[in-house]
Design a protein around this motif. Structure first.
Motif, PDB file in Angstrom:
ATOM      1  N   ASN A  61      24.043   2.747 -25.853  1.00  0.00           N
ATOM      2  CA  ASN A  61      24.096   3.027 -27.281  1.00  0.00           C
ATOM      3  C   ASN A  61      22.795   3.570 -27.842  1.00  0.00           C
ATOM      4  OD1 ASN A  61      26.832   2.062 -27.968  1.00  0.00           O
ATOM      5  ND2 ASN A  61      26.038   0.094 -27.243  1.00  0.00           N
ATOM      6  N   ASP A  67      21.052   4.786 -31.863  1.00  0.00           N
ATOM      7  CA  ASP A  67      21.152   4.972 -33.306  1.00  0.00           C
ATOM      8  C   ASP A  67      20.023   5.865 -33.786  1.00  0.00           C
ATOM      9  OD1 ASP A  67      21.938   1.711 -32.903  1.00  0.00           O
ATOM     10  OD2 ASP A  67      23.316   2.968 -34.076  1.00  0.00           O
ATOM     11  N   SER A  92      26.468  18.193 -33.654  1.00  0.00           N
ATOM     12  CA  SER A  92      27.014  17.364 -34.735  1.00  0.00           C
ATOM     13  C   SER A  92      28.367  17.859 -35.242  1.00  0.00           C
ATOM     14  CB  SER A  92      26.029  17.293 -35.895  1.00  0.00           C
ATOM     15  OG  SER A  92      25.787  18.579 -36.417  1.00  0.00           O
ATOM     16  N   ASP A  99      32.661  15.354 -32.099  1.00  0.00           N
ATOM     17  CA  ASP A  99      32.510  13.903 -32.017  1.00  0.00           C
ATOM     18  C   ASP A  99      32.624  13.387 -30.586  1.00  0.00           C
ATOM     19  OD1 ASP A  99      35.817  13.312 -33.507  1.00  0.00           O
ATOM     20  OD2 ASP A  99      35.213  14.171 -31.579  1.00  0.00           O
ATOM     21  N   LYS A 100      32.863  14.315 -29.647  1.00  0.00           N
ATOM     22  CA  LYS A 100      32.994  13.899 -28.253  1.00  0.00           C
ATOM     23  C   LYS A 100      32.677  15.084 -27.358  1.00  0.00           C
ATOM     24  CE  LYS A 100      36.621  12.402 -25.000  1.00  0.00           C
ATOM     25  NZ  LYS A 100      38.034  12.033 -24.859  1.00  0.00           N
ATOM     26  N   PHE A 157      29.856  10.193 -27.207  1.00  0.00           N
ATOM     27  CA  PHE A 157      30.574  10.067 -28.469  1.00  0.00           C
ATOM     28  C   PHE A 157      29.566  10.052 -29.609  1.00  0.00           C
ATOM     29  CE2 PHE A 157      34.773   9.110 -26.844  1.00  0.00           C
ATOM     30  CZ  PHE A 157      34.529   8.571 -25.593  1.00  0.00           C
ATOM     31  N   ASN A 187      29.185   9.398 -33.793  1.00  0.00           N
ATOM     32  CA  ASN A 187      29.724   8.935 -35.079  1.00  0.00           C
ATOM     33  C   ASN A 187      28.674   9.249 -36.137  1.00  0.00           C
ATOM     34  OD1 ASN A 187      30.385   7.436 -37.385  1.00  0.00           O
ATOM     35  ND2 ASN A 187      31.354   5.813 -36.201  1.00  0.00           N
ATOM     36  N   LYS A 188      28.862  10.378 -36.817  1.00  0.00           N
ATOM     37  CA  LYS A 188      27.831  10.854 -37.762  1.00  0.00           C
ATOM     38  C   LYS A 188      27.685   9.911 -38.957  1.00  0.00           C
ATOM     39  CE  LYS A 188      29.451  15.030 -38.310  1.00  0.00           C
ATOM     40  NZ  LYS A 188      30.442  15.129 -37.196  1.00  0.00           N
ATOM     41  N   SER A 189      28.782   9.392 -39.418  1.00  0.00           N
ATOM     42  CA  SER A 189      28.705   8.539 -40.613  1.00  0.00           C
ATOM     43  C   SER A 189      27.902   7.276 -40.326  1.00  0.00           C
ATOM     44  CB  SER A 189      30.103   8.181 -41.122  1.00  0.00           C
ATOM     45  OG  SER A 189      30.812   7.474 -40.136  1.00  0.00           O
ATOM     46  N   ALA A 190      27.995   6.797 -39.092  1.00  0.00           N
ATOM     47  CA  ALA A 190      27.230   5.599 -38.696  1.00  0.00           C
ATOM     48  C   ALA A 190      25.884   5.943 -38.090  1.00  0.00           C
ATOM     49  CB  ALA A 190      28.041   4.770 -37.700  1.00  0.00           C
ATOM     50  N   HIS A 220      25.294   7.090 -35.116  1.00  0.00           N
ATOM     51  CA  HIS A 220      25.364   6.366 -33.848  1.00  0.00           C
ATOM     52  C   HIS A 220      25.980   7.249 -32.784  1.00  0.00           C
ATOM     53  CE1 HIS A 220      25.926   2.878 -31.168  1.00  0.00           C
ATOM     54  NE2 HIS A 220      27.081   3.427 -30.876  1.00  0.00           N
ATOM     55  N   LEU A 221      25.392   7.194 -31.595  1.00  0.00           N
ATOM     56  CA  LEU A 221      26.036   7.840 -30.466  1.00  0.00           C
ATOM     57  C   LEU A 221      26.016   6.916 -29.263  1.00  0.00           C
ATOM     58  CD1 LEU A 221      23.811  10.620 -28.888  1.00  0.00           C
ATOM     59  CD2 LEU A 221      23.077   9.430 -30.903  1.00  0.00           C
TER      60      LEU A 221
END
Lengths: 115, 113
Positions: B22, B24, B52, B55-56, B65, B67-70, B72-73
């Protein structure tokens, strides 16, 4: 083909001395980067060259650090009056072009130890 | 300040299982993300990247993966192999600046037989 090479692989020096670290990029790569990796950290950007000119040296920590690339190929990172805090692995990378999507290929690094 | 964070210094996974690493980030200007793999005494080696606008992104056993809103990848490795044991660095860049990669501190992955 040959990858990015860096010499020396290890350098031990005494506090206050001057050191030079060399980077040979992949042939034909126009962009060259220097990063520094301290123990337990990820690589940290120092300076970037496009051709012969330093396009961005904002990552150099202070004026004791200087880098050149006089013919647009080999680059030398120069550190004056070394301090113990300069001890780190100095990584060089090169890429074919300037876009973020141009993969940066890294050399094996030079491990600098300042006693 | 650290703009890219990898909060797990190490991860141990059994061979054949999934490894999930993970990452961030805090800078909303970052729009291109990469994973590098590093063996001892070698330089980081590019593994996989994602823009960006996606998403994958998948490449063989490796999938990233985003997740732009979070902000996080994650990197998924399936199935994990002992040769995958290495330090994995997450990196991000703002494509408008184009060049400097911002790295996390890395996650050391150990895949056990």
């Amino acid at each position: 083909g040959a990858g990015v090479s860096q010499t020396p692989s290890n350098k031990v020096t005494e506090k206050g001395k001057y050191v030079e670290l060399r980077c040979d990029p992949i042939s034909g790569h126009t962009a060259l980067y220097w990063y520094r990796q301290s123990l337990g950290q990820g690589p940290e950007f120092l300076i970037y060259f496009q051709g012969t000119g330093a396009a961005d040296d904002s990552g150099l920590p202070n004026d004791r650090f200087f880098a050149v690339r006089p013919e647009g190929s080999v680059s030398t990172l120069k550190i004056q009056r070394t301090e113990r805090g300069d001890s780190a692995v100095y990584l060089c990378a090169s890429s074919h072009g300037l876009a973020a999507t141009d993969t940066q290929y890294f050399g094996p690094g030079t491990r600098l130890t300042v006693l | 300040d650290q703009q890219v964070k990898q909060n797990s210094p190490s991860l141990s996974v059994q061979e054949g299982r999934i490894s999930i690493l993970n990452c961030d980030y805090t800078n909303s200007m970052f729009d291109y993300f990469l994973w590098y793999k590093k063996y001892p005494a070698e330089g980081p080696t590019f593994l996989i990247s994602i823009s960006s606008i996606k998403d994958k992104n998948e490449d063989g056993r490796f999938t990233v993966f985003l997740n732009k809103s979070a902000k996080h990848l994650s990197l998924h490795i399936v199935p994990s192999q002992p040769g995958d044991s290495a330090v994995y660095f997450c990196a991000a860049t703002d494509s408008n600046s184009g060049y400097a990669l911002n790295f996390g501190k890395g996650t050391s992955l150990l895949v056990t037989p």
